[in-house]
Structure formats: structure tokens, C-alpha cells
Design a protein around this motif. Structure first.
Motif, mmCIF file in Angstrom:
data_model
loop_
_atom_site.group_PDB
_atom_site.id
_atom_site.type_symbol
_atom_site.label_atom_id
_atom_site.label_comp_id
_atom_site.label_asym_id
_atom_site.label_seq_id
_atom_site.Cartn_x
_atom_site.Cartn_y
_atom_site.Cartn_z
ATOM 1 N N VAL A 267 0.990 -1.278 -0.097
ATOM 2 C CA VAL A 267 -0.120 0.009 0.053
ATOM 3 C C VAL A 267 0.724 1.278 0.032
ATOM 4 O O VAL A 267 0.634 2.206 -0.726
ATOM 5 C CB VAL A 267 -0.920 0.098 1.329
ATOM 6 C CG1 VAL A 267 -1.688 1.261 1.462
ATOM 7 C CG2 VAL A 267 -2.119 -1.049 1.091
ATOM 8 N N LEU A 275 -2.172 1.583 5.089
ATOM 9 C CA LEU A 275 -3.562 1.372 5.356
ATOM 10 C C LEU A 275 -4.072 1.370 6.932
ATOM 11 O O LEU A 275 -3.698 0.462 7.331
ATOM 12 C CB LEU A 275 -3.598 -0.212 4.802
ATOM 13 C CG LEU A 275 -5.058 -0.634 4.282
ATOM 14 C CD1 LEU A 275 -5.161 -1.675 3.430
ATOM 15 C CD2 LEU A 275 -5.911 -0.907 5.605
ATOM 16 N N TYR A 290 -9.220 2.959 -1.042
ATOM 17 C CA TYR A 290 -7.963 2.495 -1.374
ATOM 18 C C TYR A 290 -7.872 1.854 -3.032
ATOM 19 O O TYR A 290 -6.985 2.093 -3.703
ATOM 20 C CB TYR A 290 -7.439 1.253 -0.679
ATOM 21 C CG TYR A 290 -7.010 2.011 0.728
ATOM 22 C CD1 TYR A 290 -5.888 2.912 0.914
ATOM 23 C CD2 TYR A 290 -7.695 1.638 2.086
ATOM 24 C CE1 TYR A 290 -5.462 3.315 2.027
ATOM 25 C CE2 TYR A 290 -7.110 2.336 3.165
ATOM 26 C CZ TYR A 290 -5.956 3.245 3.272
ATOM 27 O OH TYR A 290 -5.732 3.754 4.225
#
Length: 424
Positions: A267, A275, A290
Motif C-alpha cells: 500500500v 492502510l 484504496y
């Protein structure tokens, strides 16, 4: 006076010399006992056996060499040649290493390379080649005794990873293959500030993926006593076989939880932030945000990490929600993997065969789990009907050992050692 002066001047040297001399003395005593025992066998043998000659034999032990002579006989009835001492004491044919030395060498292979195991375990001045150690492992078998843990209502965690090591192949050159590893536990002891300890921890490894999951299933049942209705967590990176691993766990209800470290790393790579979901009631909206960010990322079609993360967030977001469960303890398998397996498979590599690697996995599993295990080197022995050659031997073994060997000239400690060695 010279002895006392030597002790005072260099005590450590005196100890070292004394220890070496005591080992040499003990080895010579063992050789003497063997030869005296062989003499007793000769005196009580059946007269159909004719003494042909004395044959010398040297066996290397962990303390040094034992050289002794025993009689070689011709059996006039069966027209064969035999020893009496070797089959009676179960001395392996042709082997120049004692059984205790072989087991010592094999037991050290969880942390030593073949080459080092053939040097470090042998007396000074002796060496066994890496090929000889490999052949010894290849013909041996390892049997592990698994002991169940006390039952607990804590949720069991199974954490999975793999190592890549060099493997031999008959048709191809050496290539990298996977060794699958797992760590199973059901709690974490945090009483020590500097180091947390996994409770009821079991280490598992296997070369074959099918065998790997068979071992996990068997361990969960035999050691942890799980039932089909019990819930367990399976953690690991985002590899496909780990994500699909709950299908391979057939003895209970397995739930996949992606390792937080791997997810956060990806991420951060593609979105530029961690995240973090502060409000679980808005979990779905966070995941959608996301996913939108990932869709706007200029991605290469061949970027496997990108597609793995995208598919996880899109198709299995509930697996991430498990991070916030009170009974989920997190994933640390990469540390476990490196600590227990990398030391042998990476830092001290060899080019392994499938058979030798399977045995090394069994050995490391047993040692790291502190499970009792036995090693069978499958030595061949002389198959001689001793009783037919020794009609009086049944009477001999009922006598006291003093009648076989005279211990009266030795000190109490030496007498005790000699009697233990002779087994009488």
C-alpha cells in the motif's frame, strides 16, 4: 616435585593433558575388554570352529580410535568363516565409525553443513568428508515422537512462509526449489519486556506442498486437539498458495489473514500511505477509497505485486478486517523462518537432494520443537547363530562379570566404567 611445579605454573595445560590422557586410557581399556571377551568366547566355543587367525579392527569414536584384535574362525560343519565377537556385540560390518559418533554427526546437521559436521564432531586430527556425511544422512531414517500440548481455549495461529534453496536434479543442473515452513502457536507470553515467547509453539517444514499441509492437519489434531468446528487463523504473505491454504486445512475452520507487514508495504508503494482504518464502521468505504487510488495508479500489466494487492482488496477485504479481532495475535513468520531455517538452509547451504532435504526437515522440526527422536543408520550386521557356536554361553551370562574379566586391580571408578562398558 616436578609434577606439583607444573600444576602451579600452568593449571589449564595440566587439565587439558590430563583429560586427553584419560580419554586415551579409557579407549585402551575398552580395547582390552574386547580382546579379553574374545578370549573367553574362544575358550567356550563349539569345537567345530577352528581358529584361522586374529584380525585387527579400528573403529573411530567421538573420543578417538579403538583398535582391537579378534579371532576369525572356520566353521568345519557349514564350510563358512565367522567372527564371534562382532555378532555378539552387534558391531556393524565394515563400518569404521561407531554408532554413537554417527548419531552425533547426524544430530548436528540442523545447524552445521556436511563439511563442518564431518570435522567438528570428530576427535582432533580426524576428518570425514562432506560426501561421507551426505551418504550417512541419505541411508539413515529419522523417527520423531510427537507429544500433545495441554488443551487451551486460545485461538490457534498457523503462520506460513517458504525458503528457496539449491536442489540437485539428475537431468538438470542445480535449481532453486521451495521448502515450505510453518509456525503454529496459540498464545504469546509478554511477561518478558525484551522478548515475547510463543506459547505451545510448533515448527513445521516440508519440501512437498501436499506433505506440508498433511503435517499441518496432523499436528493440529494430534498436538492441539482441534475439532472441525474450531476456528484457527492462517497468516502469511500474499502468495496464492497461502491465500488458498484454508482449503487445504480439512480438520477445522481455517481463516486466512494477510500479514500486515506485507500489505502495508505494498500500500505504501502504490498509494504512498499506510492502510489505516480508524473506524471499523466505515471499513468498506476505506477499502473502496484504496481501490480507487489503485485504479488511478499507472501500473505495468506485468506488475505481480500490484495485481495481488488489488485482487486482495477487491475480492477478499474481509481478511483484512481480522487484523482488528481481539483474538488475532498478528503474524511474525518471516522472523521465525529466518531464525530456525535460514541459519541452516541459507547461511550454511549445500546442494540438496529431495531425500536428504526431507530428512533435514524432519531433523530440524524435531530439534526445534524439542521432540524426542531416534536415528536409525540401517547398518548391516553379521547374521551368525551365536548360540550354536557357544553351548556354554547361557551359563556364562548368568555368572558375575568378575569371572569373565578381573577388575580387582582397578580403582572403584574404573571398575564401574568397565562393567558398564562390558554390559555384564
Amino acid at each position: 616435585m616436578s609434577i606439583l611445579s607444573q600444576i602451579k605454573q600452568n593449571f589449564d595445560t595440566f587439565l587439558s593433558i590430563s583429560f586427553n590422557q584419560s580419554d586415551d586410557y579409557c579407549l585402551k581399556l575398552i580395547a582390552k575388554i574386547l580382546e579379553e571377551f574374545d578370549l573367553e568366547l574362544a575358550a567356550t566355543r563349539d569345537r567345530s570352529l577352528e581358529i584361522v587367525k586374529k584380525v585387527s579392527r579400528t573403529i573411530l569414536t567421538s573420543k578417538g580410535q579403538i583398535t582391537f584384535k579378534r579371532r576369525y574362525y572356520y566353521d568345519t560343519i557349514n564350510d563358512t568363516y565367522v567372527y564371534l565377537l562382532d555378532p555378539l556385540l552387534q558391531i556393524p560390518k565394515y563400518s569404521r565409525l561407531s554408532e554413537e559418533l554417527k548419531i552425533k554427526i547426524l544430530s548436528s546437521l540442523d545447524h552445521l553443513s556436511y563439511k563442518d559436521a564431518g570435522i567438528d564432531n570428530l576427535p582432533k586430527g580426524n576428518e570425514l568428508s562432506a560426501v561421507s556425511v551426505f551418504n550417512l544422512l541419505n541411508k539413515s531414517s529419522i523417527n520423531v515422537e510427537y507429544k500433545p500440548f495441554n488443551t487451551s481455549n486460545k485461538t490457534i495461529h498457523v503462520q506460513i512462509d517458504e525458503k528457496y534453496i539449491s536442489m540437485k536434479s539428475k537431468r538438470k543442473k542445480a535449481s532453486n526449489r521451495r521448502v515450505y515452513t510453518a509456525c503454529i502457536f496459540n498464545d504469546i507470553d509478554k511477561t518478558k519486556k525484551k522478548r515475547h515467547i510463543l506459547v505451545n509453539r510448533t515448527i513445521i517444514s516440508a519440501r512437498s506442498l501436499d506433505k506440508f499441509f498433511q503435517r499441518i492437519n496432523a499436528t493440529l489434531v494430534k498436538l492441539y486437539g482441534v475439532k472441525t468446528s474450531d476456528k484457527i487463523y492462517i497468516s502469511g504473505d500474499l502468495a496464492t498458495y497461502i491465500q488458498n491454504s484454508p482449503e487445504k486445512i480439512t480438520v477445522c475452520n481455517a481463516i486466512y489473514v494477510p500479514d500486515k507487514f506485507h500489505v502495508q508495504r505494498l500500500v505504501k508503494k502504490y498509494i504512498g500511505q499506510k492502510l489505516e482504518i480508524s473506524d471499523l464502521s466505515k471499513f468498506d468505504s476505506f477499502i473502496e477509497a484504496y481501490l480507487d487510488a489503485l485504479e488511478n495508479y499507472p501500473c505495468d500489466k506485468n506488475d505481480i505485486d500490484y495485481h495481488t494487492l488489488f485482487n486482495l482488496l477487491k475480492n477478499n477485504p474481509s481478511s483484512i478486517r481480522n487484523w482488528y479481532n481481539d483474538d488475532y495475535l498478528g503474524c511474525c513468520q518471516e522472523c521465525i523462518n529466518s531464525h530456525y531455517f535460514a541459519d541452516r538452509l541459507d547461511k550454511k547451504p549445500n546442494t540438496f537432494t529431495t531425500a536428504s532435504l526431507d530428512k533435514l526437515c524432519d531433523l530440524m522440526n524435531a530439534i526445534h520443537n524439542k521432540f524426542p527422536f531416534t536415528i536409525d543408520t540401517h547398518e548391516s550386521y553379521y547374521d551368525v547363530p551365536i548360540q550354536s557356536y557357544l553351548p556354554k554361553y547361557s551359563d556364562l551370562i548368568e555368572e558375575k562379570s568378575e569371572y569373565l574379566i578381573d577388575y580387582s586391580n582397578y580403582s572403584y571408578g574404573v571398575r564401574t566404567a568397565l562393567k558398564a562398558i562390558s554390559g555384564l
